[in-house]
Write a protein that holds these residues in place. Sequence first.
Motif, PDB file in Angstrom:
ATOM      1  N   ARG A 221       0.823  -1.220   0.000  1.00 10.90           N
ATOM      2  CA  ARG A 221       0.000   0.000   0.000  1.00 10.90           C
ATOM      3  C   ARG A 221       0.851   1.261   0.000  1.00 10.90           C
ATOM      4  NH1 ARG A 221      -2.921  -3.643  -0.686  1.00 10.90           N
ATOM      5  NH2 ARG A 221      -5.078  -3.886   0.011  1.00 10.90           N
ATOM      6  N   ARG A 222       2.061   1.161   0.514  1.00 13.55           N
ATOM      7  CA  ARG A 222       2.952   2.323   0.467  1.00 13.55           C
ATOM      8  C   ARG A 222       3.287   2.645  -0.985  1.00 13.55           C
ATOM      9  NH1 ARG A 222       5.596   1.504   5.807  1.00 13.55           N
ATOM     10  NH2 ARG A 222       4.639   3.203   6.991  1.00 13.55           N
TER      11      ARG A 222
ATOM     12  N   PRO B 164      -1.221   3.020  -3.046  1.00 14.49           N
ATOM     13  CA  PRO B 164      -2.374   3.186  -2.152  1.00 14.49           C
ATOM     14  C   PRO B 164      -3.689   2.851  -2.867  1.00 14.49           C
ATOM     15  CG  PRO B 164      -0.960   5.131  -2.131  1.00 14.49           C
ATOM     16  CD  PRO B 164      -0.493   4.266  -3.255  1.00 14.49           C
TER      17      PRO B 164
ATOM     18  N   SER C 252      -4.648   1.840   3.620  1.00 17.56           N
ATOM     19  CA  SER C 252      -4.021   2.966   2.906  1.00 17.56           C
ATOM     20  C   SER C 252      -4.270   4.275   3.647  1.00 17.56           C
ATOM     21  CB  SER C 252      -4.579   3.064   1.479  1.00 17.56           C
ATOM     22  OG  SER C 252      -4.292   1.890   0.748  1.00 17.56           O
ATOM     23  N   HIS C 253      -5.491   4.431   4.145  1.00 11.19           N
ATOM     24  CA  HIS C 253      -5.840   5.642   4.902  1.00 11.19           C
ATOM     25  C   HIS C 253      -4.948   5.775   6.136  1.00 11.19           C
ATOM     26  CE1 HIS C 253      -8.227   8.577   7.163  1.00 11.19           C
ATOM     27  NE2 HIS C 253      -8.274   7.711   8.156  1.00 11.19           N
TER      28      HIS C 253
ATOM     29  N   ILE D  94      -2.005   4.478   6.667  1.00 11.80           N
ATOM     30  CA  ILE D  94      -0.596   4.665   6.289  1.00 11.80           C
ATOM     31  C   ILE D  94      -0.320   6.116   5.896  1.00 11.80           C
ATOM     32  CG2 ILE D  94       1.127   4.121   4.509  1.00 11.80           C
ATOM     33  CD1 ILE D  94      -0.136   1.278   4.416  1.00 11.80           C
ATOM     34  N   HIS D  95      -1.228   6.698   5.130  1.00 11.67           N
ATOM     35  CA  HIS D  95      -0.938   7.984   4.480  1.00 11.67           C
ATOM     36  C   HIS D  95      -1.535   9.200   5.180  1.00 11.67           C
ATOM     37  CE1 HIS D  95       1.056   6.087   1.079  1.00 11.67           C
ATOM     38  NE2 HIS D  95       0.120   5.171   1.110  1.00 11.67           N
ATOM     39  N   THR D  96      -2.322   8.976   6.256  1.00 12.53           N
ATOM     40  CA  THR D  96      -2.914  10.104   6.971  1.00 12.53           C
ATOM     41  C   THR D  96      -2.076  10.405   8.210  1.00 12.53           C
ATOM     42  OG1 THR D  96      -5.093   9.378   6.254  1.00 12.53           O
ATOM     43  CG2 THR D  96      -5.036  10.978   8.025  1.00 12.53           C
ATOM     44  N   GLU D  97      -1.961  11.680   8.515  1.00 14.24           N
ATOM     45  CA  GLU D  97      -1.201  12.036   9.707  1.00 14.24           C
ATOM     46  C   GLU D  97      -2.113  12.725  10.706  1.00 14.24           C
ATOM     47  OE1 GLU D  97       0.832  16.243   8.644  1.00 14.24           O
ATOM     48  OE2 GLU D  97       1.787  14.498   7.717  1.00 14.24           O
TER      49      GLU D  97
ATOM     50  N   HIS E  41       2.709  10.366  11.522  1.00 14.88           N
ATOM     51  CA  HIS E  41       2.144   9.177  10.885  1.00 14.88           C
ATOM     52  C   HIS E  41       2.247   8.000  11.851  1.00 14.88           C
ATOM     53  CE1 HIS E  41       2.827  11.552   7.176  1.00 14.88           C
ATOM     54  NE2 HIS E  41       1.837  10.818   6.689  1.00 14.88           N
TER      55      HIS E  41
END
Length: 415
Positions: free
Chosen positions: A220-221, A224, A230-231, A233-236, A241
């Motif tokens: 997913r990295r 995505p 994915s959400h 992994i990529h949301t801060e 993160h």
Amino acid sequence: MNAMPSCLRIDPATRHVSLDGRDAAFYGDPNRVYAALHQHCPTFYWEEQRQWFFTGYDHVNALLRDRRFGRQILHIASREELGLPEPQPHLANFDLAERHSLLEIEPPEHTRLRTLVNRAFVSRHVERLRPEIAGLAETLIDGFERDGRTELLSSFADIIPVTMIARMIGIPDEMGPQLLKWSHAYVGMYMFKRTPEDELAADQAAREFADYVKSLIAERRKAPREDLLSHMIHTEHKGQHLSDDELVSTTIVLLNAGHEATVHQIGNSVRVILESGLPVPEMFRDEAATERTVEETMRICAPVHIFQRWALEDIEVDGIALRRGDKVSLILAAANLDPTKFSEPLVFRPDRQEAPNLSFGAGIHFCIGAPLARLELNTVLPILFRRLPGLRIAKTPTVKDVYHFHGLERLELAW
């Protein structure tokens, strides 16, 4: 009042209770024991567990929300100070998977993780899954309707929750059977009957589970998708993160909590509805009736019975002096039977409108998947009973020896 269950010994003067959690007379019908405890000592010291337990609705509800109690203790005290044993090497993989579990941590870490995950589970988001859940239920029933009989857990209850939570996270359907195996081994750590073999199986499951999730994270990295992993992994959150270890812990807890209890609850609900002898069409005549029926099944036969808390400071509750570092247990399923809150608490009344059940907990650790679990139950139960009129229990079901969970070994049905 009914006679005292044979598996139970109560000394009301000291509030000490002797009860074998492995006795089928108890785990097969825990509600009878809970009723006796409510009558004689709702707060009690369980000798075999060496711990204070609370069953009263108001106590359980308050303690779940009381910030003087927590799921963690080592953030404020050392193992040496509390006299706790060192971590066991044969559980290293399990402990690593639990280290960042939403169920086990406290703010601020809990707040950060929960904030990142919560959006996917709010009611308005999960409601969009209703057609998918209904379609899956209809397809499964298509597969056994003509047989005139089925074992409902393996043909229906096992499949729906694990498929839905896996799809939300972004795990392919074909992983379902493997996820079930890992989950069953993993939750063996929480059972009263835990053996050294159970511990080794849980640790192996944690290692394999984590390795699989790490491989998904790497995918997913790079690429995505529109899924929860994915959400995450990529949301801060506030510039941070989630770490890989946090992602693994969170994914494992969502998968386990997202289906294990719901599997049990589907089986428990179908059993209690059929054994009640009440007219089933009335229970599902409209959305409001369906919701009341589902809530009543969760009240009277909850799938998860106990939540534990550490006392984070010296405190007195119900006349019991607790020291910092003491562990207490809250019996959610017994709180649901408190006679001060529920009239005829041992009777299944699908039109009941009294206090809300505590089966999903309360406070900051309230079950994040509650909207999804409720949606699944409110969707699949009416479909099952509509599609299979004349549904009946073909063989007396036996309850699994997995206390403090509560579920059936098998549910043989015919129509």
